[in-house]
Design a protein around this motif. Structure first.
Motif, mmCIF file in Angstrom:
data_model
loop_
_atom_site.group_PDB
_atom_site.id
_atom_site.type_symbol
_atom_site.label_atom_id
_atom_site.label_comp_id
_atom_site.label_asym_id
_atom_site.label_seq_id
_atom_site.Cartn_x
_atom_site.Cartn_y
_atom_site.Cartn_z
ATOM 1 N N TYR A 1 -101.878 42.457 -43.799
ATOM 2 C CA TYR A 1 -101.389 42.924 -42.489
ATOM 3 C C TYR A 1 -100.121 43.773 -42.595
ATOM 4 C CZ TYR A 1 -104.308 39.167 -40.419
ATOM 5 O OH TYR A 1 -105.340 38.337 -40.038
ATOM 6 N N ASP B 1 -105.198 38.445 -49.316
ATOM 7 C CA ASP B 1 -105.140 37.430 -48.258
ATOM 8 C C ASP B 1 -104.274 36.270 -48.752
ATOM 9 O OD1 ASP B 1 -106.757 35.981 -50.016
ATOM 10 O OD2 ASP B 1 -108.498 35.886 -48.685
ATOM 11 N N SER C 1 -108.068 30.357 -44.670
ATOM 12 C CA SER C 1 -109.257 30.727 -43.888
ATOM 13 C C SER C 1 -110.424 31.072 -44.819
ATOM 14 C CB SER C 1 -108.936 31.901 -42.966
ATOM 15 O OG SER C 1 -108.448 32.978 -43.721
ATOM 16 N N HIS D 1 -104.424 36.687 -32.689
ATOM 17 C CA HIS D 1 -105.891 36.585 -32.657
ATOM 18 C C HIS D 1 -106.426 36.168 -31.289
ATOM 19 C CE1 HIS D 1 -105.397 37.084 -36.978
ATOM 20 N NE2 HIS D 1 -106.651 37.498 -36.961
ATOM 21 N N HIS E 1 -112.062 37.339 -37.739
ATOM 22 C CA HIS E 1 -111.295 36.310 -38.448
ATOM 23 C C HIS E 1 -111.528 34.977 -37.732
ATOM 24 C CE1 HIS E 1 -107.872 34.261 -40.282
ATOM 25 N NE2 HIS E 1 -107.922 35.193 -41.211
ATOM 26 N N GLU F 1 -109.601 32.805 -36.863
ATOM 27 C CA GLU F 1 -108.546 32.445 -35.908
ATOM 28 C C GLU F 1 -108.881 32.947 -34.501
ATOM 29 O OE1 GLU F 1 -104.743 33.763 -37.346
ATOM 30 O OE2 GLU F 1 -104.899 32.586 -39.170
ATOM 31 N N CYS F 2 -109.976 33.716 -34.378
ATOM 32 C CA CYS F 2 -110.388 34.195 -33.048
ATOM 33 C C CYS F 2 -111.026 33.044 -32.275
ATOM 34 C CB CYS F 2 -111.400 35.325 -33.188
ATOM 35 S SG CYS F 2 -110.702 36.826 -33.879
ATOM 36 N N SER G 1 -111.944 35.394 -44.057
ATOM 37 C CA SER G 1 -110.528 35.724 -44.244
ATOM 38 C C SER G 1 -110.382 37.246 -44.323
ATOM 39 C CB SER G 1 -110.012 35.103 -45.543
ATOM 40 O OG SER G 1 -110.438 35.878 -46.655
ATOM 41 N N THR G 2 -109.148 37.726 -44.352
ATOM 42 C CA THR G 2 -108.933 39.179 -44.366
ATOM 43 C C THR G 2 -109.566 39.825 -45.609
ATOM 44 O OG1 THR G 2 -106.718 38.776 -45.280
ATOM 45 C CG2 THR G 2 -106.877 39.133 -42.900
ATOM 46 N N THR H 1 -109.315 41.468 -36.268
ATOM 47 C CA THR H 1 -108.163 40.798 -36.884
ATOM 48 C C THR H 1 -106.981 41.752 -36.736
ATOM 49 O OG1 THR H 1 -107.423 39.451 -38.752
ATOM 50 C CG2 THR H 1 -108.372 41.590 -39.317
ATOM 51 N N GLU H 2 -105.820 41.327 -37.209
ATOM 52 C CA GLU H 2 -104.602 42.147 -37.071
ATOM 53 C C GLU H 2 -104.869 43.558 -37.615
ATOM 54 O OE1 GLU H 2 -100.299 43.242 -37.329
ATOM 55 O OE2 GLU H 2 -101.920 43.575 -38.758
#
Ligand code: 13P
Ligand code: SF4
Length: 295
Positions: A14, A28, A118, A165, A188, A190-191, A204-205, A224-225
């Motif tokens: 990010y 990540d 993640s 997210h 991701h 986290e959404c 994950s990213t 994601t970000e």
């Protein structure tokens, strides 16, 4: 300055484009933890990310000086689960293992059985010999783990979340899908659950980067970000990446700038240190993660 200080620069996916471009490694959270743990040559690890990631580096490689470019770069989700809360939940469920996402502070990690990221949360929970698991602090990642493992996941706290997210909305993605009918959607974990439910890929990213490379799709919607888009576009110049929400910025990740990296190295400031007793217990939880993964 990097050469002069014998430093290695680790940057999260990010980070600003210009930071990713000068970093020695971009990845990540699990990849960066491994890199930090295995680093031998460098005297300094400049960890361009947020507090909990730099803390993990300091815990996993106590020989090195770990610097965070911006003192205030803190992950708000990590603040949502203070160590006192972990102790309360452990008392409430004395025989239930505690799995904590690495997005926690060292004190909280020190009270858990095993950490996860993640990229491996599902694998870690599956590997545990338990049907019920206390899991925190991300309520959405907990939902993802429950869905994939079928185990009973008790989220601690009840509604921990990532503010960045939470910006992704199912309706926005549905509009993008009608504008780009051939596009696939990568999100991701986290959404929110309703966003995860319309995804073609959840990860994950760095897993999203691998998915983008291997997918036949030429258009990919990314939830994601937005910092990840720089890496995705650089690695896949023939593909189109569409942010699911263009203003999904993590303000803490973006506190790091090239100038701050330079000054932090020059002055060897913002040293991350974790009290020894806490670090020893937190290291055990992180090591348990690596052990379960290598089984
Ligand atoms: P990754 O481990 O997928 O890079 O996630 C870290 C993070 O903070 C996501 O918001
Ligand atoms: Fe924390 Fe969310 Fe920023 Fe990741 S994107 S560091 S979880 S606030």
């Amino acid at each position: 300055m990097k050469k002069e200080k014998k430093a290695v620069i680790l940057a999260h996916n990010y980070q600003r484009a210009e930071i990713q471009d000068i970093a020695d490694y971009v990845g990540d959270s699990i990849e960066l933890s491994r890199k930090a743990m295995e680093e031998k040559e460098a005297e300094i690890i400049l960890f361009s990310a947020v507090d909990f990631m730099a803390e993990s580096a300091a815990i996993l490689n106590p020989e090195k000086k770990v610097l965070l470019p911006s003192k205030g770069a803190r992950c708000p989700m990590a603040q949502m689960l203070p160590v006192e809360q972990v102790k309360v939940w452990k008392k409430r469920y004395p025989n239930v293992p505690v799995v904590l996402y690495v997005n926690t502070l060292a004190e909280a990690k020190a009270e858990c059985d095993v950490c996860c990221t993640s990229a491996n949360a599902v694998e870690i929970v599956k590997a545990l010999d338990a049907e019920t698991v206390l899991f925190g602090p991300d309520h959405n990642l907990a939902w993802h783990v429950q869905r994939k493992t079928g185990k009973q996941i008790i989220p601690i706290p009840e509604r921990g979340f990532c503010p960045t997210h939470m910006l992704f909305q199912k309706e926005d993605i549905e509009i993008l899908k009608s504008q780009y009918p051939n596009a696939v959607v990568a999100v991701h974990p986290e959404c929110m659950p309703e966003v995860q439910q319309i995804a073609d890929f959840i990860g994950s990213t760095s897993q999203m980067c691998r998915f983008a490379k291997s997918s036949d799709a030429k258009e990919i919607v990314i939830a994601t970000e937005v910092g990840l888009l720089h890496r995705l576009r650089k690695e896949n110049p023939d593909k189109t990446f569409i942010p699911a929400y263009a203003d999904a910025v993590c303000p803490n990740m973006k506190l790091n700038t090239l100038e701050r990296l330079y000054l932090t190295l020059k002055n060897e400031q913002h040293i991350i240190s974790v009290p020894k007793a806490v670090a020893e217990k937190a290291r055990k939880a992180l090591e348990n993660m690596f052990t379960l993964l290598s089984r």
